[in-house]
Design an enzyme around this catalytic site. Structure first.
Site, PDB file in Angstrom:
ATOM      1  N   GLN A  10       0.833  -1.195   0.000  1.00 51.36           N
ATOM      2  CA  GLN A  10       0.000   0.000   0.000  1.00 51.36           C
ATOM      3  C   GLN A  10       0.870   1.248   0.000  1.00 51.36           C
ATOM      4  O   GLN A  10       1.855   1.337   0.725  1.00 51.36           O
ATOM      5  CB  GLN A  10      -0.914  -0.010   1.224  1.00 51.36           C
ATOM      6  CG  GLN A  10      -2.067   0.957   1.137  1.00 51.36           C
ATOM      7  CD  GLN A  10      -3.146   0.639   2.164  1.00 51.36           C
ATOM      8  OE1 GLN A  10      -3.187  -0.461   2.708  1.00 51.36           O
ATOM      9  NE2 GLN A  10      -4.013   1.586   2.422  1.00 51.36           N
ATOM     10  N   SER A  85       4.837  -5.808   2.985  1.00 47.67           N
ATOM     11  CA  SER A  85       3.535  -5.762   3.662  1.00 47.67           C
ATOM     12  C   SER A  85       2.471  -6.465   2.821  1.00 47.67           C
ATOM     13  O   SER A  85       2.558  -7.668   2.612  1.00 47.67           O
ATOM     14  CB  SER A  85       3.164  -4.302   3.973  1.00 47.67           C
ATOM     15  OG  SER A  85       2.034  -4.227   4.815  1.00 47.67           O
ATOM     16  N   LEU A  86       1.484  -5.735   2.319  1.00 41.18           N
ATOM     17  CA  LEU A  86       0.463  -6.324   1.446  1.00 41.18           C
ATOM     18  C   LEU A  86       1.091  -7.114   0.303  1.00 41.18           C
ATOM     19  O   LEU A  86       0.575  -8.159  -0.116  1.00 41.18           O
ATOM     20  CB  LEU A  86      -0.427  -5.218   0.881  1.00 41.18           C
ATOM     21  CG  LEU A  86      -1.367  -5.619  -0.255  1.00 41.18           C
ATOM     22  CD1 LEU A  86      -2.478  -6.511   0.254  1.00 41.18           C
ATOM     23  CD2 LEU A  86      -1.916  -4.392  -0.958  1.00 41.18           C
ATOM     24  N   ARG A 110      -8.590  -8.545   4.619  1.00 41.93           N
ATOM     25  CA  ARG A 110      -7.523  -7.799   5.299  1.00 41.93           C
ATOM     26  C   ARG A 110      -7.746  -6.296   5.146  1.00 41.93           C
ATOM     27  O   ARG A 110      -7.649  -5.538   6.112  1.00 41.93           O
ATOM     28  CB  ARG A 110      -6.177  -8.203   4.709  1.00 41.93           C
ATOM     29  CG  ARG A 110      -4.947  -7.564   5.349  1.00 41.93           C
ATOM     30  CD  ARG A 110      -3.706  -8.069   4.602  1.00 41.93           C
ATOM     31  NE  ARG A 110      -2.449  -7.705   5.244  1.00 41.93           N
ATOM     32  CZ  ARG A 110      -1.740  -6.622   4.973  1.00 41.93           C
ATOM     33  NH1 ARG A 110      -2.196  -5.748   4.086  1.00 41.93           N
ATOM     34  NH2 ARG A 110      -0.579  -6.401   5.578  1.00 41.93           N
ATOM     35  N   HIS A 194       0.770  -2.231  11.303  1.00 42.62           N
ATOM     36  CA  HIS A 194       1.950  -2.931  11.818  1.00 42.62           C
ATOM     37  C   HIS A 194       2.263  -2.512  13.257  1.00 42.62           C
ATOM     38  O   HIS A 194       3.410  -2.217  13.611  1.00 42.62           O
ATOM     39  CB  HIS A 194       3.153  -2.720  10.897  1.00 42.62           C
ATOM     40  CG  HIS A 194       2.953  -3.289   9.521  1.00 42.62           C
ATOM     41  ND1 HIS A 194       2.927  -4.641   9.286  1.00 42.62           N
ATOM     42  CD2 HIS A 194       2.716  -2.681   8.325  1.00 42.62           C
ATOM     43  CE1 HIS A 194       2.703  -4.850   8.001  1.00 42.62           C
ATOM     44  NE2 HIS A 194       2.553  -3.681   7.405  1.00 42.62           N
ATOM     45  N   GLN A 243       1.652 -10.866  10.658  1.00 44.81           N
ATOM     46  CA  GLN A 243       2.154  -9.778   9.823  1.00 44.81           C
ATOM     47  C   GLN A 243       1.468  -8.439  10.078  1.00 44.81           C
ATOM     48  O   GLN A 243       2.098  -7.384  10.012  1.00 44.81           O
ATOM     49  CB  GLN A 243       1.993 -10.151   8.339  1.00 44.81           C
ATOM     50  CG  GLN A 243       2.757  -9.244   7.399  1.00 44.81           C
ATOM     51  CD  GLN A 243       2.038  -9.051   6.081  1.00 44.81           C
ATOM     52  OE1 GLN A 243       0.873  -8.713   6.034  1.00 44.81           O
ATOM     53  NE2 GLN A 243       2.766  -9.286   5.002  1.00 44.81           N
TER      54      GLN A 243
END
Length: 295
Positions: A10, A85-86, A110, A194, A243
């Site tokens: 993202q 991440s994503l 998510r 996060h 995560q």
């Protein structure tokens, strides 16, 4: 040459991303499936929609997955995959850990959960979550400040001179104020990603993720949480389970890829954020970007 395929997360989204994929016949069935599953066109988001996590994440996954399909159709293949991440979901898809529909369902959930977590934060000013990118800083001082100031932590360790911190807005501001970094830029995000502020969302997400069968990957996949590669599907699933609340160890991932013999990285998806971070971490690694058809 040993090549890693890496996938953006993202922040790399842009209006019109992936629009040329409509012209590739290999994309038609997956775009139809995505529309049926999501109820909207992942390649047709407005300026307002594309900045909302619930739209951004499935759209990015779709674009990266279709570009991956195109690369494979051209006879290309990676030695390993990794995602920021994503982007780790795209990396797992590229490695064959799950199919497109499974990945899109997970990413759509998510995105909704993380968006909702951010909205809940905004409803309670005392616990409002935020993030800031910090550029040009003393790493030891940053780590010290994150230890002594409550409710703030490093979210993304992106490169030697760039990190993202996350937590309560007031705590993030306090770190930025005391750090005396070259630049500190508040990010336009819906919550403190996060971090522990995502724990409720992560717990709910785990209920959907845990029963899904992961297949052994065709190539090693690097995890955000460990900065190491694995071909064990259970190890890769466990990494996804934590995560959402764990930091993204991208700098360490790049260093480990180079130590493991990777000579070139291909960033597959919109933008060039990750190749920029790779350049700042290990300039000798060769870099390519694939955000549109045509290799």
């Amino acid at each position: 040459m040993t090549i890693a395929w890496i996938y953006p997360g993202q922040g790399s989204q842009a209006v019109g991303m992936g629009k040329d994929l409509r012209d590739w016949e290999g994309a038609a069935s997956k775009l139809a499936l995505a529309y049926d599953l999501l109820g909207w066109d992942p390649l047709g988001l407005s300026e307002e929609q594309i900045q909302q996590t619930r739209y951004t994440q499935p759209a990015l996954f779709t674009v990266s997955a279709l570009l991956t399909d195109y690369c494979y159709a051209q006879g290309k293949a990676p030695a390993c995959t990794a995602g920021h991440s994503l982007g780790e979901y795209s990396a797992l898809y590229a490695a064959g850990v799950f199919d497109f529909e499974t990945g899109l369902r997970l990413v759509a959930l998510r995105g909704r959960l993380m968006d909702a977590a951010g909205e809940e934060d905004q409803g309670d000013r005392a616990h409002t979550g935020g993030m800031a990118a910090v550029i040009g800083f003393d790493r030891a001082k940053l780590e010290y400040l994150c230890e002594i100031i409550p409710d703030v932590a490093i979210a993304n360790d992106n490169s030697p001179d760039q990190v993202v911190i996350t937590g309560q807005v007031e705590a993030v501001q306090a770190v930025c104020g005391q750090l005396q970094a070259k630049r500190a830029v508040p990010l336009k995000v819906s919550g403190a990603f996060h971090s522990r502020f995502m724990q409720a969302a992560a717990d709910e997400f785990a209920q959907t993720l845990e029963p899904i069968a992961f297949q052994p990957p065709r190539v090693p996949v690097y995890s955000n949480c460990t900065a190491t590669a694995s071909r064990d599907p259970q190890v890769l699933k466990q990494a996804l389970l934590v995560q959402m609340t764990a930091p993204v160890r991208w700098r360490e991932t790049v260093l480990q890829m180079a130590a493991d013999g990777i000579q070139q990285v291909w960033e597959i998806g919109p933008g060039n954020v990750l190749t920029g971070l790779v350049k700042r971490t290990i300039p000798a690694l060769e870099r390519q970007n694939f955000s549109a058809l045509g290799l």
